[in-house]
Design an enzyme around this catalytic site. Structure first.
Site, mmCIF file in Angstrom:
data_model
loop_
_atom_site.group_PDB
_atom_site.id
_atom_site.type_symbol
_atom_site.label_atom_id
_atom_site.label_comp_id
_atom_site.label_asym_id
_atom_site.label_seq_id
_atom_site.Cartn_x
_atom_site.Cartn_y
_atom_site.Cartn_z
ATOM 1 C CB SER A 1 43.038 43.359 47.520
ATOM 2 O OG SER A 1 42.507 44.657 47.527
ATOM 3 C CG ASP B 1 38.262 42.543 41.118
ATOM 4 O OD1 ASP B 1 37.796 43.630 41.533
ATOM 5 O OD2 ASP B 1 39.379 42.116 41.436
ATOM 6 C CG HIS C 1 38.482 43.098 44.929
ATOM 7 N ND1 HIS C 1 39.569 43.192 44.092
ATOM 8 C CD2 HIS C 1 38.884 43.623 46.124
ATOM 9 C CE1 HIS C 1 40.584 43.743 44.746
ATOM 10 N NE2 HIS C 1 40.195 44.012 45.973
#
Length: 308
Positions: free
Chosen positions: A19, A105, A137
């Site tokens: 991320s 995600d 995610h």
């Protein structure tokens, strides 16, 4: 556990992240491609995707409502390489890159992750891409506490697979089986302000403490590699304790592969409420993705200490 970072016999440096940590890992590798030999990126898009704009970060680099302007990002990287603001972009040619995106995600859309792959391939990197799992995610790990498809704290998902084996195999060329028993090395907790460009890590939205896992072989002076591992938003020590440090499935491989793992820590602040890494310019410095960027240089100061 408290201690200081000291030099080890480091033969090569790699980065990995998820991320915002994935975006920061790419910033580190592109800016310092002469030093960083490869990258493992989970759930993130191409270099300089946000272009110093929070709305671009949201709508083009997480969601894909806007274009991420991939051709512009490639042109910027080439231009900045020519200026010397980043290492020569030609260094990326042939470098190993592992990229992971889960089909559940929706925080970072697959097209954004696809463009990260295209960015690296444009500059000749050797990319391995896993985009076939149902992961949410998250950093996917056999030690994950969340189900595969969820997107929820601490963002460590168990999908019944071992992406770290694949990632480290790609980066290092080969990888020995992980240590599934008690770890034999040491986890060091150190003061990040020692390395902060401003002398005070919280002023850079970084935590007071960072962590490093040092296998006993590396502590004894054997040649080892270094992996910089970057957590995602709301996944740092101040948010979830040592969950990422303990469960990322990196120390387990480090133990059997002579690998020091550095875990720098971001933290929440007024300009950064979720404790993300600065990949869109929230600290107010346009230099954030190039040489001299405050968080980038702070992490590199840690790397410089470890690899002497």
């Amino acid at each position: 556990m408290s201690g200081t970072l000291k030099p080890y016999n480091i033969s090569a440096v790699y980065v990995a992240g998820v991320s915002s940590g994935g975006y920061m890992a790419t910033q580190l590798q592109v800016a310092y491609s002469g030093r960083i030999k490869g990258a493992g990126i989970f759930a993130a898009g191409p270099y300089y995707c946000a272009q110093n704009n929070a709305n671009q970060a949201l709508y083009a680099c997480g969601d894909n409502i806007w274009s991420d302007q991939l051709a512009t990002l490639e042109a910027d990287a080439s231009l900045w390489s020519g200026y010397g603001w980043i290492d020569p972009i030609s260094n990326l040619s042939g470098k190993p890159v592992y990229v992971f995106h889960g089909n559940s995600d929706t925080t970072v859309k697959k097209s954004v992750n696809d463009d990260l792959v295209k960015f690296y391939q444009y500059f000749g990197a050797s990319v391995q891409y896993n985009s076939t799992t149902s992961a949410g995610h998250a950093w996917v790990t056999p030690y994950g506490t969340g189900g595969c498809t969820v997107t929820a704290s601490p963002f460590l998902n168990d999908c019944g697979i071992d992406p770290q084996q694949a990632m480290l195999g790609k980066l290092l060329g080969s990888v020995s089986a992980r240590n599934t028993g008690p770890l034999s090395g040491s986890l060091i907790r150190f003061d990040q302000s020692t390395f902060a460009t401003n002398g005070w890590a919280p002023g850079l939205s970084m935590g007071t403490s960072g962590f490093a896992y040092v296998p006993s072989a590396c502590a004894a002076g054997q040649a080892c590699k270094l992996l910089v591992a970057l957590h995602g938003c709301s996944q740092g020590y101040d948010a979830v304790g040592t969950a990422f440090v303990d469960r990322a499935n990196l120390a387990q491989y480090a133990d059997t592969n002579r690998l020091v793992v550095l875990y720098p820590q971001a933290t929440a602040s007024g300009v950064n409420p979720y404790g993300c890494w600065d990949w869109w310019g929230y600290l107010g410095y346009t230099s954030y993705p190039i040489h001299g960027g405050p968080q980038l240089e702070t992490i590199m100061n840690m790397v410089r200490r470890l690899d002497g």
